[in-house]
Motif scaffolding. Sequence first.
Motif, short mmCIF file in Angstrom:
data_model
loop_
_atom_site.label_atom_id
_atom_site.label_comp_id
_atom_site.label_asym_id
_atom_site.label_seq_id
_atom_site.Cartn_x
_atom_site.Cartn_y
_atom_site.Cartn_z
N ASP A 1 -5.18 3.66 -3.42
CA ASP A 1 -4.02 4.29 -2.78
C ASP A 1 -2.82 3.85 -3.61
O ASP A 1 -2.19 2.83 -3.36
CB ASP A 1 -3.89 3.81 -1.34
CG ASP A 1 -2.93 4.67 -0.53
OD1 ASP A 1 -2.05 5.30 -1.14
OD2 ASP A 1 -3.05 4.71 0.70
N GLY B 1 0.41 4.71 -6.83
CA GLY B 1 1.50 5.56 -7.26
C GLY B 1 1.04 6.44 -8.41
O GLY B 1 -0.07 6.98 -8.40
N TYR C 1 0.01 8.95 -3.83
CA TYR C 1 0.99 8.21 -3.02
C TYR C 1 1.89 9.14 -2.21
O TYR C 1 2.38 8.76 -1.14
CB TYR C 1 1.84 7.32 -3.92
CG TYR C 1 2.95 8.04 -4.65
CD1 TYR C 1 4.24 8.11 -4.13
CD2 TYR C 1 2.72 8.67 -5.87
CE1 TYR C 1 5.25 8.77 -4.79
CE2 TYR C 1 3.72 9.34 -6.54
CZ TYR C 1 4.98 9.39 -6.00
OH TYR C 1 5.98 10.06 -6.66
N HIS D 1 -2.99 9.49 4.53
CA HIS D 1 -3.50 8.21 4.05
C HIS D 1 -4.37 7.54 5.11
O HIS D 1 -5.46 7.05 4.83
CB HIS D 1 -2.33 7.27 3.69
CG HIS D 1 -1.57 7.68 2.48
ND1 HIS D 1 -1.59 6.96 1.30
CD2 HIS D 1 -0.75 8.74 2.25
CE1 HIS D 1 -0.81 7.55 0.41
NE2 HIS D 1 -0.29 8.63 0.97
N THR E 1 -3.96 -1.02 -4.09
CA THR E 1 -2.75 -0.32 -3.70
C THR E 1 -1.52 -1.08 -4.18
O THR E 1 -1.62 -2.12 -4.83
CB THR E 1 -2.72 -0.11 -2.17
OG1 THR E 1 -1.64 0.76 -1.83
CG2 THR E 1 -2.57 -1.44 -1.44
N LEU F 1 3.21 0.61 -0.40
CA LEU F 1 2.27 1.49 0.29
C LEU F 1 1.48 0.73 1.34
O LEU F 1 1.21 1.25 2.43
CB LEU F 1 1.33 2.14 -0.72
CG LEU F 1 1.96 3.16 -1.67
CD1 LEU F 1 0.96 3.57 -2.74
CD2 LEU F 1 2.45 4.38 -0.90
N VAL G 1 8.01 5.63 -5.52
CA VAL G 1 6.94 4.92 -4.82
C VAL G 1 7.22 3.42 -4.76
O VAL G 1 6.86 2.76 -3.80
CB VAL G 1 5.58 5.21 -5.50
CG1 VAL G 1 5.57 4.73 -6.94
CG2 VAL G 1 4.44 4.59 -4.72
#
Length: 399
Positions: A105, A107, A131, A138, A152, A156, A387
């Motif tokens: 997960d 950017g 992202y 998500h 990640t 996030l 992000v």
Amino acid sequence: MNRKGMNRIAAYYARKYDWYAALLQHSDDMLGNETPYLTADILEQHYYNSKAPEGCYVYRTSGTSGGRRKMIAYSEADERRYLAVKTRLFAQLAGDRPIRRAFADMGTGHAAATSIAIFKELGWENEAIAYDEPIERHIERLTQFRPDLLYTMPSLLERIACALDDPASLGIQCIITVGEAASPQWRSAMASTFGIDARDVMDTYGSIEIGTIAWFDDNAGCYRLAEGIHAEAVAPAAIGLADTLASDEAALVLTSTQRAEFPAIRFVTGDVVRGFQPASEHAGATFEAIVRRIGPELKHGEKISIHDIEAAVFAHAKRVQVRAASSANRLILYLYGPDATPDRAARIEAEIGQRVPEIGAMIHGGMLPRIEIVLASSESEMPQGSVKQKKWHQPTDGN
């Protein structure tokens, strides 16, 4: 790295890039046999805005002063070396945990683009999500896939932690982060939120120019360098900046033996590290923390670390998103999430004054008014950027 090794790398880049050969000659004339530092200004002039080489992997990221996206190239050999180094690091970090599923997960950029290839090489089932998908998507994907390992970025992960009713119900065994500062307090808070041990939240450090740079060794309490990376810690004046750093802080400069299509020699990362220990005969260089980017952060010139502010926040909160904003002599902290409550805000304000002495001194000296803490009722009330959110923002219109 000894002078002979540095000179060998410099000679390679001088043959490859005419501009580097000229820079090297100028440095010899001005400084003697001293390899020059490659600053952002030099790279913007000669590399970032150049034509992408044919037959290379090309990654682009924001950041040039002219508003154009930076070009960073990887040769086939560069890409193979990058994947090999990172695959070995992920295997090391996973250890003896029974990892079967891994989820990225992320950017944008190199880490996101290559994560699935690394998971496949390690034999893990894998999925990924962009992202910029809505947070609900998500959560849906994570809930359906139920990964053992989550890769990640800290910003996030905070969003995920705040959006889930019970983050621990995902059953994640370990989390690997990259891309932003992750203080010990932050890692501990995230571990508690997801029902795992603090050692199961593992931070890595990299850049698109260099690749994988370092990883946090929880046993030793410091970041250790990845394969092929050599580090120096220098005073800002050495790289043409007027910043003043604390006695245990320095600007990080890197040289890599892993890169052919980027001049990875005395590359000025723009990051300030704390607690740097140079390499010895038996061990590579280490540092305790990456505390901020170099250069002015607050407009009145004080250099306040997001790392230190977040350490204060996550000493009193776990499920919360954080944004720091400054304007003139105002410092505003936005909090959003289940733990963004008035009583925690009061404790956080007191903790920041104690933990970050620069802020306490400025408040007592009248240079900075009392810290403003805004308890946002939705994400839309928070300052928004790319992000990566762990940086200084401008206040929102309402503040």
